[in-house]
Design a protein around this motif. Structure first.
Motif, short mmCIF file in Angstrom:
data_model
loop_
_atom_site.label_atom_id
_atom_site.label_comp_id
_atom_site.label_asym_id
_atom_site.label_seq_id
_atom_site.Cartn_x
_atom_site.Cartn_y
_atom_site.Cartn_z
N ASN A 100 0.83 -1.21 0.00
CA ASN A 100 0.00 0.00 0.00
C ASN A 100 0.87 1.26 0.00
O ASN A 100 0.59 2.23 -0.71
CB ASN A 100 -0.92 0.01 1.22
N ALA A 101 1.93 1.24 0.81
CA ALA A 101 2.80 2.42 0.89
C ALA A 101 3.48 2.70 -0.44
O ALA A 101 3.58 3.85 -0.88
CB ALA A 101 3.85 2.22 1.99
N MET A 102 3.91 1.65 -1.11
CA MET A 102 4.57 1.84 -2.41
C MET A 102 3.60 2.47 -3.41
O MET A 102 3.95 3.42 -4.12
CB MET A 102 5.09 0.48 -2.93
N ALA A 103 2.35 1.99 -3.42
CA ALA A 103 1.36 2.54 -4.35
C ALA A 103 1.08 4.02 -4.02
O ALA A 103 0.99 4.86 -4.93
CB ALA A 103 0.07 1.73 -4.27
N LYS B 10 0.46 18.71 -6.95
CA LYS B 10 0.46 19.53 -5.73
C LYS B 10 1.48 19.06 -4.69
O LYS B 10 1.55 19.58 -3.59
CB LYS B 10 -0.94 19.52 -5.09
N ILE B 11 2.26 18.03 -5.05
CA ILE B 11 3.26 17.50 -4.13
C ILE B 11 4.66 17.90 -4.59
O ILE B 11 5.00 17.73 -5.77
CB ILE B 11 3.16 15.95 -4.04
N GLU B 12 5.43 18.44 -3.64
CA GLU B 12 6.77 18.93 -3.97
C GLU B 12 7.76 17.77 -4.02
O GLU B 12 8.56 17.65 -4.94
CB GLU B 12 7.16 19.91 -2.87
N ARG B 13 7.73 16.90 -2.99
CA ARG B 13 8.71 15.82 -2.93
C ARG B 13 8.17 14.71 -2.03
O ARG B 13 7.50 14.97 -1.03
CB ARG B 13 10.01 16.35 -2.32
N VAL B 14 8.49 13.47 -2.41
CA VAL B 14 8.07 12.31 -1.62
C VAL B 14 9.31 11.56 -1.13
O VAL B 14 10.24 11.37 -1.91
CB VAL B 14 7.20 11.34 -2.47
N ILE B 15 9.29 11.17 0.15
CA ILE B 15 10.41 10.37 0.67
C ILE B 15 9.87 9.00 1.07
O ILE B 15 9.03 8.89 1.97
CB ILE B 15 11.06 11.04 1.90
N TYR B 16 10.31 7.97 0.37
CA TYR B 16 9.95 6.58 0.71
C TYR B 16 11.14 5.72 0.29
O TYR B 16 11.60 5.80 -0.85
CB TYR B 16 8.66 6.16 -0.03
N PRO B 17 11.67 4.91 1.21
CA PRO B 17 12.89 4.15 0.91
C PRO B 17 12.77 3.24 -0.31
O PRO B 17 13.78 2.88 -0.92
CB PRO B 17 13.12 3.31 2.18
N GLY B 18 11.53 2.90 -0.68
CA GLY B 18 11.33 2.01 -1.82
C GLY B 18 11.38 2.73 -3.16
O GLY B 18 11.40 2.08 -4.21
N LEU B 19 11.38 4.05 -3.16
CA LEU B 19 11.45 4.80 -4.42
C LEU B 19 12.91 4.93 -4.86
O LEU B 19 13.79 5.16 -4.02
CB LEU B 19 10.86 6.20 -4.24
N GLU B 20 13.13 4.83 -6.16
CA GLU B 20 14.50 4.97 -6.65
C GLU B 20 15.03 6.37 -6.39
O GLU B 20 16.24 6.58 -6.32
CB GLU B 20 14.57 4.62 -8.13
N LYS C 72 19.92 -3.13 0.30
CA LYS C 72 20.94 -4.03 0.84
C LYS C 72 20.50 -4.61 2.19
O LYS C 72 20.68 -5.79 2.45
CB LYS C 72 22.26 -3.25 1.00
N GLN C 73 19.90 -3.79 3.06
CA GLN C 73 19.68 -4.26 4.43
C GLN C 73 18.22 -4.52 4.80
O GLN C 73 17.94 -5.02 5.87
CB GLN C 73 20.31 -3.29 5.44
N MET C 74 17.30 -4.18 3.91
CA MET C 74 15.89 -4.38 4.20
C MET C 74 15.30 -5.32 3.14
O MET C 74 15.66 -5.25 1.98
CB MET C 74 15.14 -3.04 4.16
N SER C 75 14.37 -6.19 3.58
CA SER C 75 13.76 -7.08 2.60
C SER C 75 12.42 -6.52 2.12
O SER C 75 11.71 -7.14 1.33
CB SER C 75 13.57 -8.47 3.20
N GLY C 76 12.06 -5.33 2.60
CA GLY C 76 10.87 -4.61 2.15
C GLY C 76 11.04 -3.19 2.67
O GLY C 76 11.95 -2.93 3.45
N PHE C 77 10.17 -2.27 2.24
CA PHE C 77 10.44 -0.86 2.53
C PHE C 77 9.49 -0.25 3.55
O PHE C 77 9.53 0.94 3.83
CB PHE C 77 10.45 -0.06 1.23
N GLY C 78 8.61 -1.05 4.12
CA GLY C 78 7.78 -0.58 5.22
C GLY C 78 6.58 0.23 4.79
O GLY C 78 6.28 0.37 3.59
#
Ligand code: PLP
Length: 384
Positions: free
Chosen positions: A261-264, A274-284, A294-300
């Protein structure tokens, strides 16, 4: 269960630490709602004397968490902050702690407002930069404290590199694993000495318990913390232990859905005008995406983003969401949304917030496990 090593995470989440009740055969560990235990003769007991020291429901819960974190031991506390209280009590005046700069607000508060006056010293540093991490150590550094991903800026810190650095300086490393849960990240396997959780979040997962847990495989550390758990006494009651164990049984299933869900949502927000910037570890686009891989098997399930504009725009958006609850906390099955500068991180001084990037147009989402189409539709109408 004796040999946990070959079992999968889901099997451990459901079974580890637990076996049918020897008296009744009850498959679920009973809530041993008792403060004391009858002894056959003075000092002759079944391993339980008084429930501050040990309680069978807590023992089962601790066994489950230890298995999930690939740890020898786990110790349960009445809150995440109570785990920090216990760990900080292993230090002495003059000792020094290196901590990530972008740390949970309550962690900063207990370090800066409770333990600093007792003579413990803290350096808050940007630990995503190994040079600045190394420079933060002093000959008195006993502990390296990190959270990854950090809160709320979701910086990803290299656990293995930092644990190695701490070891080279004769300091122990502690990882607050609240945001990832052991399903996605196992710090002890990466070399950390101690893991802590606010189980209030993903571990329990249903927003109905406040609690904390420590996991470690270090015998010395365990002995000292077990002593402090009993001596300070911030232990969870048996009913809370039961609820958390029940929550843990679905941890693996919930985490998968939180992450998808978070990735979507992150991808949707990244494209929104209307969004300036998104921070999510799963985004390139995430600056430490490679370390995350390297250290996580998913991005939460945690996403942070900046709305175009300032406080008025953020406020109007937050007032319009319907499915997302405007509330502090995270990690429950229901989606939450919040404004860190006014809500969770109000205890961080305004100047520090500014340096860290916690601006007034910053919004944090804890993606729940509802149907993702409903979550996206809710954000869509609120952004209009
Ligand atoms: C909530 C939280 C804590 C504090 O835990 P409590 O259970 O609220 O005492 C610590 N660290 C992180 C990352 C948290 O999100």
């Amino acid at each position: 269960m004796k040999d946990n090593t070959k079992l999968g995470f889901g099997t451990l989440a459901i079974h580890a630490g637990q076996s049918p009740d020897p008296v009744s055969g009850a498959v679920m560990t009973p809530i041993y709602q008792t403060s004391t235990y009858a002894q056959a003769s003075p000092g002759e007991h079944k391993g339980y004397e008084y429930s501050r020291t040990d309680n069978p429901t807590r023992t089962a819960y601790q066994g489950c968490v230890a298995a999930l974190e690939s740890a020898k031991y786990a110790l349960a506390f009445s809150s995440g902050l109570a785990t920090m209280d216990a760990i900080m009590h292993t230090l002495r005046p003059g000792d020094h702690v290196v901590c990530c700069d972008d740390v949970y607000g309550g962690t900063f508060r207990i370090f800066d407002k409770v333990f600093k006056p007792f003579g413990i010293q803290f350096t808050f540093a940007d630990l995503s930069d190994l040079k600045s991490a190394g420079a933060a150590f002093t000959p008195k550094t006993k502990l390296l404290w990190l959270e990854t991903p950090t809160n709320p800026m979701l910086k990803v810190l290299d656990i293995q590199a930092l644990a190695n650095l701490a070891r080279s300086k004769n300091a122990l490393s502690v990882v607050d694993n609240t945001f990832m849960s052991p399903y996605f990240q196992q710090p002890l396997k990466l070399g950390a000495d101690i893991v802590i959780h606010s189980i209030t979040k993903y571990m329990n997962g249903h927003s109905d318990v406040v609690g904390g847990v420590i996991a470690t495989s270090n015998d010395e550390v365990y002995k000292e913390l077990k002593f402090l758990q009993n001596s300070i006494g911030a232990v969870p009651g048996p009913f809370d232990c039961f609820l958390v164990m029940r929550g843990l049984k679905t941890l693996h299933v919930r985490m998968e859905r939180h992450a998808s869900n978070a990735m979507a949502i992150a991808k949707y927000l990244e494209k929104h005008p209307k969004i300036e910037r998104v921070i999510y570890p799963g985004l390139e686009s995430h600056p430490q995406h490679a370390v995350a891989r390297k250290q996580m098997s998913g991005f939460g399930g945690m996403i942070t983003f900046f709305i175009k504009g300032g406080l008025p725009e953020a406020r109007s958006f937050l007032e319009k969401v319907r499915i997302f609850a405007l509330a502090e906390s995270l990690g429950g099955v229901e989606s939450l949304i919040e404004h860190p500068a006014i809500m969770t991180h109000a205890s961080v001084p305004a100047e520090t917030r500014k340096t860290l990037g916690i601006h007034d147009n910053l919004v944090r989402i804890s993606a729940g496990i509802e149907d993702v189409k409903d979550l996206l539709a809710d954000l869509d109408q609120a952004l209009q």
